[in-house]
Design an enzyme around this catalytic site. Structure first.
Site, PDB file in Angstrom:
ATOM      1  N   SER A   1       0.838  -1.192   0.000  1.00 41.64           N
ATOM      2  CA  SER A   1       0.000   0.000   0.000  1.00 41.64           C
ATOM      3  C   SER A   1       0.877   1.246   0.000  1.00 41.64           C
ATOM      4  CB  SER A   1      -0.900   0.009   1.236  1.00 41.64           C
ATOM      5  OG  SER A   1      -1.610   1.224   1.330  1.00 41.64           O
ATOM      6  N   HIS A   2       0.304   2.332  -0.453  1.00 37.58           N
ATOM      7  CA  HIS A   2       0.984   3.612  -0.358  1.00 37.58           C
ATOM      8  C   HIS A   2       1.001   4.133   1.081  1.00 37.58           C
ATOM      9  CE1 HIS A   2       0.843   3.632  -4.675  1.00 37.58           C
ATOM     10  NE2 HIS A   2       1.512   4.771  -4.694  1.00 37.58           N
TER      11      HIS A   2
END
Length: 126
Positions: free
Chosen positions: A8-9
């Site tokens: 994920s960012h």
């Protein structure tokens, strides 16, 4: 067995998803990575390190564009003995479905089919 990799960012999203999956499917190995130095981003070298160090087949879930790009490149460069697959499904819902199916003894192929056949539609905007 098959591991699940969450990319994920956001470090919070990666760790929160991992925590959810660990509660619901504690027998499944969940690896998570998100953010760079507290910022919203992903690092190819970190994604590659995570994938290169996996010790069994793995299914990779991701959130936004560059995380998918980093997974694609890391899988392309992976030279290990395990089968690493990118899964196109919502990061939380898809990985949750996969983890539960794996915890019930589902094979990697059965898990992929289950995730691909599950509708992740929302009625919030209808």
């Amino acid at each position: 067995m098959t591991s699940i990799i969450i990319i994920s960012h956001s470090e919070d999203i990666a760790n929160g998803t991992k925590a959810l999956l660990n509660k619901m499917a504690s027998s499944v190995n969940i690896l998570a990575y998100g953010g760079v130095d507290g910022e919203i981003s992903t690092s190819f070298s970190e994604v590659q390190r995570l994938i290169n160090n996996v010790e069994e087949d793995a299914l990779c879930f991701y959130d936004l564009g560059s995380s998918e790009m980093n997974i694609n490149l890391a899988i392309e460069r992976y030279k290990g003995p395990y089968n690493i697959k990118k899964i196109n499904a919502p990061i939380v819902e898809g990985s949750f479905t996969a983890a539960v199916k794996l915890s019930m003894g589902g094979s990697t192929d059965e898990v992929i089919q289950e995730v691909e056949n599950t509708s992740f539609k929302t009625t919030a905007f209808k």
